[in-house]
Design a protein around this motif. Sequence first.
Motif, mmCIF file in Angstrom:
data_model
loop_
_atom_site.group_PDB
_atom_site.id
_atom_site.type_symbol
_atom_site.label_atom_id
_atom_site.label_comp_id
_atom_site.label_asym_id
_atom_site.label_seq_id
_atom_site.Cartn_x
_atom_site.Cartn_y
_atom_site.Cartn_z
ATOM 1 N N SER A 179 0.800 -1.225 0.000
ATOM 2 C CA SER A 179 0.000 0.000 0.000
ATOM 3 C C SER A 179 0.836 1.279 0.000
ATOM 4 O O SER A 179 1.713 1.469 0.854
ATOM 5 N N PHE A 180 0.536 2.181 -0.945
ATOM 6 C CA PHE A 180 1.152 3.500 -0.949
ATOM 7 C C PHE A 180 0.768 4.277 0.312
ATOM 8 O O PHE A 180 1.601 4.953 0.924
ATOM 9 N N VAL A 181 -0.504 4.177 0.707
ATOM 10 C CA VAL A 181 -0.987 4.879 1.899
ATOM 11 C C VAL A 181 -0.224 4.411 3.131
ATOM 12 O O VAL A 181 0.174 5.229 3.973
ATOM 13 N N HIS A 191 2.243 4.677 -8.631
ATOM 14 C CA HIS A 191 1.856 4.282 -7.266
ATOM 15 C C HIS A 191 1.535 5.555 -6.497
ATOM 16 O O HIS A 191 2.411 6.378 -6.228
ATOM 17 N N ASP A 192 0.269 5.730 -6.127
ATOM 18 C CA ASP A 192 -0.151 7.036 -5.608
ATOM 19 C C ASP A 192 -1.391 6.879 -4.745
ATOM 20 O O ASP A 192 -2.089 5.852 -4.779
ATOM 21 N N ASN A 193 -1.676 7.906 -3.960
ATOM 22 C CA ASN A 193 -2.925 8.025 -3.214
ATOM 23 C C ASN A 193 -3.866 8.860 -4.056
ATOM 24 O O ASN A 193 -3.697 10.075 -4.147
ATOM 25 N N GLN A 237 3.274 5.968 3.173
ATOM 26 C CA GLN A 237 3.263 7.375 3.548
ATOM 27 C C GLN A 237 2.979 7.535 5.032
ATOM 28 O O GLN A 237 3.560 8.397 5.704
ATOM 29 N N GLN A 289 -11.044 1.920 3.116
ATOM 30 C CA GLN A 289 -9.585 2.024 3.246
ATOM 31 C C GLN A 289 -9.148 0.962 4.230
ATOM 32 O O GLN A 289 -9.628 0.941 5.377
ATOM 33 N N CYS A 343 -3.157 4.449 -12.337
ATOM 34 C CA CYS A 343 -2.855 4.940 -10.986
ATOM 35 C C CYS A 343 -3.570 4.071 -9.947
ATOM 36 O O CYS A 343 -4.773 3.833 -10.058
ATOM 37 N N ASP A 344 -2.830 3.629 -8.951
ATOM 38 C CA ASP A 344 -3.426 2.834 -7.882
ATOM 39 C C ASP A 344 -2.539 2.921 -6.657
ATOM 40 O O ASP A 344 -1.335 3.165 -6.765
ATOM 41 N N GLU A 345 -3.123 2.701 -5.485
ATOM 42 C CA GLU A 345 -2.318 2.711 -4.270
ATOM 43 C C GLU A 345 -1.750 1.330 -3.959
ATOM 44 O O GLU A 345 -0.962 1.167 -3.037
ATOM 45 N N SER A 346 -2.092 0.326 -4.754
ATOM 46 C CA SER A 346 -1.573 -1.021 -4.603
ATOM 47 C C SER A 346 -0.482 -1.308 -5.631
ATOM 48 O O SER A 346 -0.699 -1.184 -6.835
#
Length: 380
Positions: free
Chosen positions: A80-82, A293-295, A85, A316, A264-267
């Motif tokens: 996970s990108f989240v 890879h982004d939120n 971070q 989430q 674009c995905d957080e995975s």
Amino acid sequence: MSQNLQINTLNLQLSRYPQAASSDLRAWNAADELLVEFIDNLDEAPATILLLNDEFGALACALMAHYRFAKSNIYWLSDSFVARQALTQNLQANQLNSDQRLTILASTSAMPKADLVLMRLPKSLNYLEQQLIGLQASLSAESQFACGAMLKGLPKSVFGLFEKHIGNVSTSLAKKKARLLFGHYTGVQSTSPYPKRWQIADYQWQLNDHANVFCFGKLDIGTRFMLENLPQGEFESVIDLGCGNGLLGLRALSLYPRATVSFCDESLMALASAKNNINLNLPEQLERCSFNHDNALQHQADQSADLVLCNPPFHQQNTISSHIAQQMFKDAKRCLRSGGKLIVVANRHLGYHPLLKSYFGGYKLLASNNKFVILSSTKR
């Protein structure tokens, strides 16, 4: 908003990421607390520790803050990108220097040998199985392995996966609706079924999905409905937002031959799956693609797209929330050029109409059936 996690001598200020969207939610739960108590009671500090699925960095911060683990090498692995971070954010908030003791690994990386493995139970059983198989190269008979889980997210099938791929499993007593599972590796060896090859006959697509991708190995019915109703037009820059295994972007490459497509995905596994699937079906079009890879679209450029395609998630990690869709719609507006369109597919009951109206000033109903609506909003 940061909140205080205090267990014995440990005192940490922790917050979820992004903070503004989740100020009323804690960055840990009772499963994390049980794992922190477990490491606090260890007889000696392991030389090498592997952390899996540490949702907001609470476990890494606990280890980094504890003087007993000052000489331990810590490996932290997440999809996970989240989560990444949040880890950085909470290390900084607690003035914890990660230096060379903390190594961040991608979810597609091989797992190192470990004396102690601490895992938060992932939501996806496919991903759990993939990780348990990966741990066979990491564990020995002397390794300790503890997995924290909330009871509401602990189906009986989890125990079967532990027994199949680790060997033996025991549990702690339940506390605050959570418990620990202890894996005792017996040397079992498994052949991994991941990533999975499958196909969609309607589009003559061959697909290859990693374990933690949304709707693994099957076509989500909302995505199918959107594939059938993508807009006509001469688009030059398309974003597949929350791309999953990339099916919307894959279709966009065929429909819009002049367009670049940003996935674009957080995975990380979602992006790897999307890249796999472009390479399998339209390898000559890879040069038109980027994988981010982004939120949501946090790090994407302003006014850079003509079309954003989105099948937004409504949770989430294990928490149901609308803030992800809100962030996606807000970011989409910022990234769209004047006249650009956001196309959203959603379950009827989610009621995204007011959100789209607040961000874009209005919306159009492009298509509907008994379960889904497809909505279009244009940036003015």
